[in-house]
Design a protein around this motif. Sequence first.
Motif, short mmCIF file in Angstrom:
data_model
loop_
_atom_site.label_atom_id
_atom_site.label_comp_id
_atom_site.label_asym_id
_atom_site.label_seq_id
_atom_site.Cartn_x
_atom_site.Cartn_y
_atom_site.Cartn_z
N LEU A 35 -44.04 110.06 -90.07
CA LEU A 35 -44.29 111.21 -89.13
C LEU A 35 -45.52 111.87 -89.48
CD1 LEU A 35 -40.87 113.12 -89.20
CD2 LEU A 35 -41.72 111.46 -87.48
N ARG A 41 -52.74 124.45 -78.84
CA ARG A 41 -52.79 125.14 -77.42
C ARG A 41 -51.42 125.81 -77.25
NH1 ARG A 41 -50.40 120.32 -73.94
NH2 ARG A 41 -52.11 119.24 -74.85
N ARG A 42 -50.42 125.34 -77.66
CA ARG A 42 -49.23 126.24 -77.54
C ARG A 42 -49.40 127.56 -78.48
NH1 ARG A 42 -45.33 122.11 -79.72
NH2 ARG A 42 -45.46 120.31 -78.03
N ARG A 59 -52.17 119.76 -79.04
CA ARG A 59 -51.20 120.31 -78.30
C ARG A 59 -50.50 121.51 -79.16
NH1 ARG A 59 -46.44 116.29 -78.55
NH2 ARG A 59 -45.54 117.70 -76.84
N ILE A 103 -46.94 130.42 -90.19
CA ILE A 103 -46.94 129.37 -89.48
C ILE A 103 -46.69 129.94 -88.04
CG2 ILE A 103 -45.69 127.38 -89.01
CD1 ILE A 103 -45.40 127.17 -91.81
N ILE A 104 -47.47 129.43 -87.12
CA ILE A 104 -47.11 129.95 -85.64
C ILE A 104 -46.33 128.81 -84.92
CG2 ILE A 104 -48.05 130.40 -83.32
CD1 ILE A 104 -50.39 131.61 -85.02
N GLU A 105 -46.98 127.32 -85.03
CA GLU A 105 -46.21 126.08 -84.39
C GLU A 105 -46.45 124.99 -85.20
OE1 GLU A 105 -44.02 125.37 -82.58
OE2 GLU A 105 -44.45 124.08 -81.03
N GLN A 106 -45.53 123.99 -85.15
CA GLN A 106 -45.43 122.99 -85.58
C GLN A 106 -45.16 122.00 -84.79
OE1 GLN A 106 -43.46 123.91 -89.44
NE2 GLN A 106 -45.48 123.48 -90.25
N ASP A 107 -46.11 120.54 -85.08
CA ASP A 107 -45.13 119.43 -84.14
C ASP A 107 -45.43 118.14 -84.83
OD1 ASP A 107 -43.49 118.15 -82.23
OD2 ASP A 107 -44.56 118.99 -80.53
N VAL A 108 -44.77 116.99 -84.68
CA VAL A 108 -45.02 115.66 -85.26
C VAL A 108 -44.91 114.69 -84.17
CG1 VAL A 108 -44.13 116.33 -87.66
CG2 VAL A 108 -42.57 115.56 -85.82
N SER A 157 -50.69 118.05 -90.66
CA SER A 157 -49.45 118.35 -91.56
C SER A 157 -48.81 117.07 -91.78
CB SER A 157 -48.49 119.30 -90.83
OG SER A 157 -48.99 120.65 -90.90
N PHE A 158 -48.33 116.74 -92.99
CA PHE A 158 -47.76 115.73 -93.30
C PHE A 158 -46.47 115.90 -94.10
CE2 PHE A 158 -51.93 114.60 -93.03
CZ PHE A 158 -52.25 113.65 -92.29
N LEU A 159 -45.39 114.92 -94.23
CA LEU A 159 -44.26 115.08 -94.89
C LEU A 159 -44.48 113.69 -95.90
CD1 LEU A 159 -41.59 115.10 -92.23
CD2 LEU A 159 -41.95 116.98 -93.57
N GLU A 203 -52.01 115.78 -81.81
CA GLU A 203 -51.08 116.64 -82.07
C GLU A 203 -51.53 117.91 -82.31
OE1 GLU A 203 -47.46 116.39 -81.95
OE2 GLU A 203 -48.24 114.82 -80.89
#
Lengths: 302, 302, 302, 302
Positions: D233, D280-281, D277, D250-255, D212-214, D274
């Motif tokens: 990011l 996995r969550r 991780r 969406i379940i989870e996101q991280d950057v 995912s990107f911004l 990323e």
Amino acid sequence: MYSVNAIATSAEPPQWVLTLSCIDGPGIVHAISGAVVAAGGNIEESQQFASRDTGRFFMRLQVGAVAPGGPEAPAPFEERFARALAPVTERYRMTWRLDTVGRPVRTLLLASTATHCVNDLLYRQRNGQVRIDVPLILSNHTTARDIADFYGVPFEHRAISGAEDKAAFEARVLDVVEEQRIELVVLARYMQILSPGLCEALAGRAINIHHSFLPGFKGANPYRQAHARGVKLIGATAHFVTTDLDEGPIIEQDVVRVDHSYSPAELMQLGQDEEARTLRRAVTWFAENRILLDGDRTIIFR
Amino acid sequence: MYSVNAIATSAEPPQWVLTLSCIDGPGIVHAISGAVVAAGGNIEESQQFASRDTGRFFMRLQVGAVAPGGPEAPAPFEERFARALAPVTERYRMTWRLDTVGRPVRTLLLASTATHCVNDLLYRQRNGQVRIDVPLILSNHTTARDIADFYGVPFEHRAISGAEDKAAFEARVLDVVEEQRIELVVLARYMQILSPGLCEALAGRAINIHHSFLPGFKGANPYRQAHARGVKLIGATAHFVTTDLDEGPIIEQDVVRVDHSYSPAELMQLGQDEEARTLRRAVTWFAENRILLDGDRTIIFR
Amino acid sequence: MYSVNAIATSAEPPQWVLTLSCIDGPGIVHAISGAVVAAGGNIEESQQFASRDTGRFFMRLQVGAVAPGGPEAPAPFEERFARALAPVTERYRMTWRLDTVGRPVRTLLLASTATHCVNDLLYRQRNGQVRIDVPLILSNHTTARDIADFYGVPFEHRAISGAEDKAAFEARVLDVVEEQRIELVVLARYMQILSPGLCEALAGRAINIHHSFLPGFKGANPYRQAHARGVKLIGATAHFVTTDLDEGPIIEQDVVRVDHSYSPAELMQLGQDEEARTLRRAVTWFAENRILLDGDRTIIFR
Amino acid sequence: MYSVNAIATSAEPPQWVLTLSCIDGPGIVHAISGAVVAAGGNIEESQQFASRDTGRFFMRLQVGAVAPGGPEAPAPFEERFARALAPVTERYRMTWRLDTVGRPVRTLLLASTATHCVNDLLYRQRNGQVRIDVPLILSNHTTARDIADFYGVPFEHRAISGAEDKAAFEARVLDVVEEQRIELVVLARYMQILSPGLCEALAGRAINIHHSFLPGFKGANPYRQAHARGVKLIGATAHFVTTDLDEGPIIEQDVVRVDHSYSPAELMQLGQDEEARTLRRAVTWFAENRILLDGDRTIIFR
């Protein structure tokens, strides 16, 4: 903090918040939710936690009024709710508190020279992000005066140059707390160590903010020490004030990344930004009745 | 660490990395870049830092060979470069090191029961993310053996049940370091305290990882203490090993957010994830010659 | 942005910053560092980057004056430095800029109704954290007026209710830029789309801030869309203004974690905090000459 | 996902987890907690959420058995609990699910060439961090075979070189799901687009992970695009699979933070970390019955 069973009086907002704790056991949620039903309420938000450390149960409920319903109809909801709660809180020997959602918490700010925390809180108080009323800023320096003026908050300066001044300052704090019915005292970079007596008088309703590092540094000029050790993260911790200096129950912590090129002055500036952000969150959660105490630990119902 | 003026021999990758430090003063960059030009090189990447704490200058250069150029043409680039550098490093009394970019660093892993750091490093070593060669894993427990087998890395178990065993273990470490020309020793959750002698023998080339908290906790079972204090962040610190236990120059730190609902066991699991991530970064930077020492601080040229 | 070879005139701070870019090739660093030596300077800080995308070389130097040295002694350092640089910049056909470290950048703020970015920048401008001079805030709303008054910054309101108003507003922007020798225009939540003409006139010296999400959302009320999709992160992007709406070179981005319980209004408030922080960093880096452009990408020399 | 009212059979762990949703209204919590009391249970953990978007109420309870109590004593707790729940779930027309806490979820992994997600899940499955049973890894490439062998997980390779292969692959997926009583299908970097039929067959029980990107980038080689745009990011999003490609709940996101010096290859490597991780969550929360669906949004009861 939760032994004062304050019942908020504002009728405007249609929700109430109930926080409680008691010894854990079966049937608590059923009994509480029964009181909500009996009072003609609906649970809008609910969080709970059973502490394995202390064997205590903690709960935070947001409740709205559904319908007049039954013989209690004429009474305002919070009266009906309080009446329905009474046997439950008694049976489980609960510590509890009922408040109105959105009611601004009466807050006294203590300040010294640095203004970053005062400025952040007042800006957010004005735009409605942090629900506090600030009847006074009390400071042993004058640097925050013009910010106070801008936001229309009374400002009182009392210099501290010795033990006597400090005692007088603290006496003034206690007077203001009583006169102004202060619910929360925020040490917004107030740089004097509170006396044990004041710590105890304000137990559970005074929040302090200080810088934090991995590892921790004791003594003077911690940013210089952090620089000397080449730390890669600097942070802030907001906690309740206790007689153990900087060791009260932790409410919130955050960090920001730094590197070898940061001077002690730059570390301090970044650290101050973290302090303002971290303190702001702690104050917001307090004002929203989201913080409960489980011995030396906080339960944060976000 | 930088006093060994190793010249890497692999001719395959077309870049070299030069790290250096010396007393700061005018003309250093000009002199170094002059040597690059004289050797027929081009600066591909360069970072520098002048420390106000120690008055020293630090630099990391990645250099590629442009053209054979001039009478030095027949010689390999690193020879030409070393020859051109000699008068400069001498004049400024530099500590320096010339290496080949991408050359795997010969690394000895020390382990105990926990395998999360070993697993993470070997997985990334195999997929090329962390440039290390691991000729041996030495452990006082057997839990990492099957991971070592899977990745085809020799594993040696030496139990430690007393001072004699520990001395023998450490002697074996020093033997392996010499026999296998080890450049980096990684304490991948090796839970024995190194003797002062071993710390000194491995100064600047041994990396340790440990959990970190705000505030710090001394003594046994830190995750239980962190839980008891209700910390909101748990983290990890990778640092060079020194005789001051867990107080060596910090290389990298990171944290993860937790709340009141995490048990000590869950805090430990999250803490271990942070340890693996943080150690991985430290090892990667070491392998890429990105870490320089400025007294007790690290300069990280990322 | 770097084609204006401005030479700053303040003699007070003892450092200068040189930013430059040119086609990459051997000898550039050597030539530049030679000019520093010839001018009697010392490199205090240096960063460089060779772009594989465009084949260009980028550099940022902070230089201090060492000694009067030689026949140029009577001339101020920046004159000596500019003279020594001239043949180098010409030979490599460099785009370059020489400035004084710490000189406040003349900045025009454009605002609309939301005040969080204006408040953050002015607070930090006053405490010295962000080095800008703000001769004017120009807004199509009046909400920021009292903040401007508090910080002693002239405020000008020009309502926009049609195309004509907008053209007049933009004409006024260009007038102010010229009259006030504006170096940076900050769209501090100015909610009008700039005309292509204004975008081009301000190319490389106008910074915009907007919310950012994973994934991105087009169209009106993005926080409502983000809520509807249940995003777990909301963020902000600061970028240079170009005619491609919200698609200019990215300067800085940051995010904050949210969950399903956040209302669209709460998402917006957190998003605004991120906007203020992200914009503040972008403006700081611009004021410190840390941002260079490599085609559509920014090089940030932090 | 919650319409299958599975009753878990493992008697070992002393806790059960109940997840439910229904149209919001007064008395729900009271009715549910009444069933817990009637069954002789105690609420150990409870979370709830009332969605203003859909008017639905969501709850997750962890319940322990207190005492045999009453005439139901001989029956196992989950039977007593199910019996006590029946009139409540019927009256409020609840979608619900009762499971045993800690029961490993039967999980099918789909893979292609990249192994980072498979490796991460299997390592954590073995050390008990992620509670899944993996009876099979099905892949259209062979790269994950040796990891599967190491962890003792059956591996099946089915090449896909055309539409027919793909249909056969998907048919095999459905067969495995049925034969192996699969509860969760994880697309661990399985790079084929699922057919609409398979998406529907696996609705609410298939999790995908992607970068995912911004801002977001469509089309091939997103890391190259992200590099070209100079993003600061890069991140990952785990979501339920739906027929809208990469647009499921969406379940989870991280950057993770990057800068201009990262090559597309380096961006990809960080992005993969990323992804591992974040996936996995998401898998952990699914296995712990912490994810509920509210229309297109997920409720995550962490």
